[in-house]
Design a protein around this motif. Structure first.
Motif, PDB file in Angstrom:
ATOM      1  N   MET A   1      34.806  27.849  36.561  1.00  0.00           N
ATOM      2  CA  MET A   1      33.567  28.975  36.133  1.00  0.00           C
ATOM      3  C   MET A   1      32.575  28.214  37.426  1.00  0.00           C
ATOM      4  O   MET A   1      32.737  27.370  37.506  1.00  0.00           O
ATOM      5  N   GLY A   2      31.622  29.169  37.920  1.00  0.00           N
ATOM      6  CA  GLY A   2      30.554  28.525  38.760  1.00  0.00           C
ATOM      7  C   GLY A   2      29.058  29.527  38.584  1.00  0.00           C
ATOM      8  O   GLY A   2      29.090  30.689  37.920  1.00  0.00           O
ATOM      9  N   VAL A   3      28.192  29.088  39.340  1.00  0.00           N
ATOM     10  CA  VAL A   3      26.803  30.041  39.056  1.00  0.00           C
ATOM     11  C   VAL A   3      26.606  29.712  41.007  1.00  0.00           C
ATOM     12  O   VAL A   3      26.930  29.022  41.369  1.00  0.00           O
ATOM     13  N   PHE A   4      26.584  31.300  41.119  1.00  0.00           N
ATOM     14  CA  PHE A   4      25.929  31.320  42.848  1.00  0.00           C
ATOM     15  C   PHE A   4      25.222  32.127  42.614  1.00  0.00           C
ATOM     16  O   PHE A   4      25.293  33.621  42.051  1.00  0.00           O
ATOM     17  N   LYS A   5      23.850  32.206  43.955  1.00  0.00           N
ATOM     18  CA  LYS A   5      23.280  33.490  44.632  1.00  0.00           C
ATOM     19  C   LYS A   5      23.920  34.225  45.687  1.00  0.00           C
ATOM     20  O   LYS A   5      24.682  34.152  46.328  1.00  0.00           O
ATOM     21  N   ALA A   6      24.023  35.630  44.600  1.00  0.00           N
ATOM     22  CA  ALA A   6      24.650  36.915  46.380  1.00  0.00           C
ATOM     23  C   ALA A   6      23.565  37.099  45.610  1.00  0.00           C
ATOM     24  O   ALA A   6      22.540  37.695  46.128  1.00  0.00           O
ATOM     25  N   ALA A   7      23.705  37.503  47.251  1.00  0.00           N
ATOM     26  CA  ALA A   7      22.682  38.630  48.119  1.00  0.00           C
ATOM     27  C   ALA A   7      24.199  40.389  48.819  1.00  0.00           C
ATOM     28  O   ALA A   7      24.878  40.190  49.678  1.00  0.00           O
ATOM     29  N   ALA A   8      23.457  41.288  48.498  1.00  0.00           N
ATOM     30  CA  ALA A   8      23.757  42.275  48.429  1.00  0.00           C
ATOM     31  C   ALA A   8      23.270  43.019  50.198  1.00  0.00           C
ATOM     32  O   ALA A   8      22.071  43.226  50.055  1.00  0.00           O
ATOM     33  N   VAL A   9      23.519  43.195  51.473  1.00  0.00           N
ATOM     34  CA  VAL A   9      22.222  43.264  52.151  1.00  0.00           C
ATOM     35  C   VAL A   9      22.551  45.064  52.400  1.00  0.00           C
ATOM     36  O   VAL A   9      24.157  46.112  52.958  1.00  0.00           O
ATOM     37  N   GLN A  10      21.346  45.751  52.043  1.00  0.00           N
ATOM     38  CA  GLN A  10      21.956  47.800  52.116  1.00  0.00           C
ATOM     39  C   GLN A  10      21.004  47.691  53.802  1.00  0.00           C
ATOM     40  O   GLN A  10      19.952  47.839  54.429  1.00  0.00           O
ATOM     41  N   MET A  11      22.294  48.563  54.498  1.00  0.00           N
ATOM     42  CA  MET A  11      22.117  48.908  56.380  1.00  0.00           C
ATOM     43  C   MET A  11      21.725  49.830  56.279  1.00  0.00           C
ATOM     44  O   MET A  11      21.976  50.683  55.301  1.00  0.00           O
TER      45      MET A  11
ATOM     46  N   ARG B   1      24.409  32.319  48.717  1.00  0.00           N
ATOM     47  CA  ARG B   1      25.824  31.709  48.690  1.00  0.00           C
ATOM     48  C   ARG B   1      26.754  32.900  49.218  1.00  0.00           C
ATOM     49  O   ARG B   1      27.725  32.173  50.183  1.00  0.00           O
ATOM     50  N   TYR B   2      26.802  33.916  49.184  1.00  0.00           N
ATOM     51  CA  TYR B   2      27.742  34.612  49.017  1.00  0.00           C
ATOM     52  C   TYR B   2      27.026  36.121  49.812  1.00  0.00           C
ATOM     53  O   TYR B   2      26.025  36.606  49.427  1.00  0.00           O
ATOM     54  N   VAL B   3      27.251  36.399  50.487  1.00  0.00           N
ATOM     55  CA  VAL B   3      26.631  38.069  51.388  1.00  0.00           C
ATOM     56  C   VAL B   3      27.092  38.866  51.524  1.00  0.00           C
ATOM     57  O   VAL B   3      28.502  38.907  52.388  1.00  0.00           O
ATOM     58  N   GLN B   4      27.081  39.978  50.870  1.00  0.00           N
ATOM     59  CA  GLN B   4      27.878  41.479  50.693  1.00  0.00           C
ATOM     60  C   GLN B   4      27.506  41.813  51.893  1.00  0.00           C
ATOM     61  O   GLN B   4      25.973  42.389  51.694  1.00  0.00           O
ATOM     62  N   THR B   5      28.277  42.917  53.475  1.00  0.00           N
ATOM     63  CA  THR B   5      27.266  43.830  53.594  1.00  0.00           C
ATOM     64  C   THR B   5      28.520  45.268  53.172  1.00  0.00           C
ATOM     65  O   THR B   5      29.041  45.160  53.243  1.00  0.00           O
ATOM     66  N   PRO B   6      27.507  46.015  53.609  1.00  0.00           N
ATOM     67  CA  PRO B   6      28.357  47.401  53.274  1.00  0.00           C
ATOM     68  C   PRO B   6      29.933  48.248  54.182  1.00  0.00           C
ATOM     69  O   PRO B   6      30.220  46.874  55.219  1.00  0.00           O
TER      70      PRO B   6
END
Length: 286
Positions: free
Chosen positions: A1-11, A37-42
């Motif tokens: 198990m872990g805790v991390f900050k995620a970002a969702a990038v809207q383009m 720590r984790y970045v997702q793009t569309p």
């Protein structure tokens, strides 16, 4: 198990990959500076191009793709996981793959996923899409195992096929992903409902970076990048179709807790379907 900050990038990707990669780099750097720590793009991060001849000029094999090369460099430099929701990647047979690219914190390409379900639809406002005319569908789903979480990969129209996400959850995924370029019409009707449903029925986080607004090639996408917790609560919503970034703290313990409260993954049973009357047929279902 872990805790991390995620970002969702809207383009709002246009037809020029060079302009899009500049926007991509700027927003990834901003997300990392804010602790992601984790970045997702569309979906279709590298470009959105409907014209067949223009696609041939814009899209390349993965080793020559501008976004892929930039993502690898940024992941290593910033020490983050970068999930390019998808790029259009040229294949040897002349078709394209709608391909997710997942770079780990060392800059290595940890996983790829080719979109399985093709968006072949005729909408009631006159929009018609035949994704299968240009794109080769994938044949397998993918779960990426990181120190922080197991993350399932999917793309856009896949969200309407719950069996894909159930398979990922049964394989241990605590985070499900749906980077997308949802049309405005279908997004207004179904986007929030579908994403919340996938979270609830699997006891998993759902992260969905989206395209938003009117694009150079004429299409209009819904935006509203979302992060949903395993209980189905929307914890981050871009709120509109403008480019931007949304964030959430992802705690995989929340997935374990939701699955303990509602243990439907464990309680599922095999069953068949019987057509009552006439020549009743049976087919396996699960």
């Amino acid at each position: 198990m872990g805790v991390f900050k995620a970002a969702a990038v809207q383009m709002r990707s246009g037809t020029d990959p060079e302009r899009n990669v500049a926007d991509f780099e700027r927003m990834v750097r901003e997300a990392a500076a804010n602790g992601a720590r984790y970045v997702q793009t569309p979906e279709m991060t590298n470009a959105m191009v409907r014209d067949k001849e223009a696609r041939a000029a814009a899209f390349h094999p993965v080793e020559n793709d501008l976004v892929a090369r930039t993502a690898a460099r940024l992941a290593a430099e910033l020490g983050i996981h970068i999930h390019v929701g998808s790029n259009a990647i040229a294949l040897a047979d002349g078709k394209l793959a709608n391909r997710a690219l997942f770079f780990d914190a060392s800059g290595g390409l940890a996983a790829t996923y080719d979109k399985v379900h093709m968006f072949d639809v005729d909408l009631d406002n006159g929009e018609s899409w035949r994704e299968s005319a240009a794109y080769e569908p994938g044949t397998e789903t993918v779960v990426v195992e990181l120190p922080e979480a197991k993350i399932g990969l999917a793309i856009c129209y896949d969200v309407r096929f719950p069996q894909l996400f159930r398979a990922q959850a049964l394989a241990g995924a605590e985070v499900l992903t749906v980077p997308a370029a949802f049309t405005r019409q279908t997004g207004e009707a179904h986007w929030h409902t579908l994403l919340r449903a996938r979270a609830i029925e699997n006891g998993a986080w759902v992260i969905a970076a989206a395209q938003g607004g009117v694009h150079e090639d004429g299409r209009e996408t819904f935006g509203h990048s979302l992060i949903v917790d395993p209980w189905g609560r929307v914890v981050a919503d871009a709120g509109n179709a403008e480019p931007g970034i949304v964030y959430a703290e992802i705690d995989t313990a929340a997935s374990a807790a939701a699955r303990k409260k509602i243990p439907n993954l464990k309680n599922a049973r095999e069953f068949s379907v019987r057509l009552a009357g006439g020549n009743a047929g049976l087919r396996a279902a699960s």
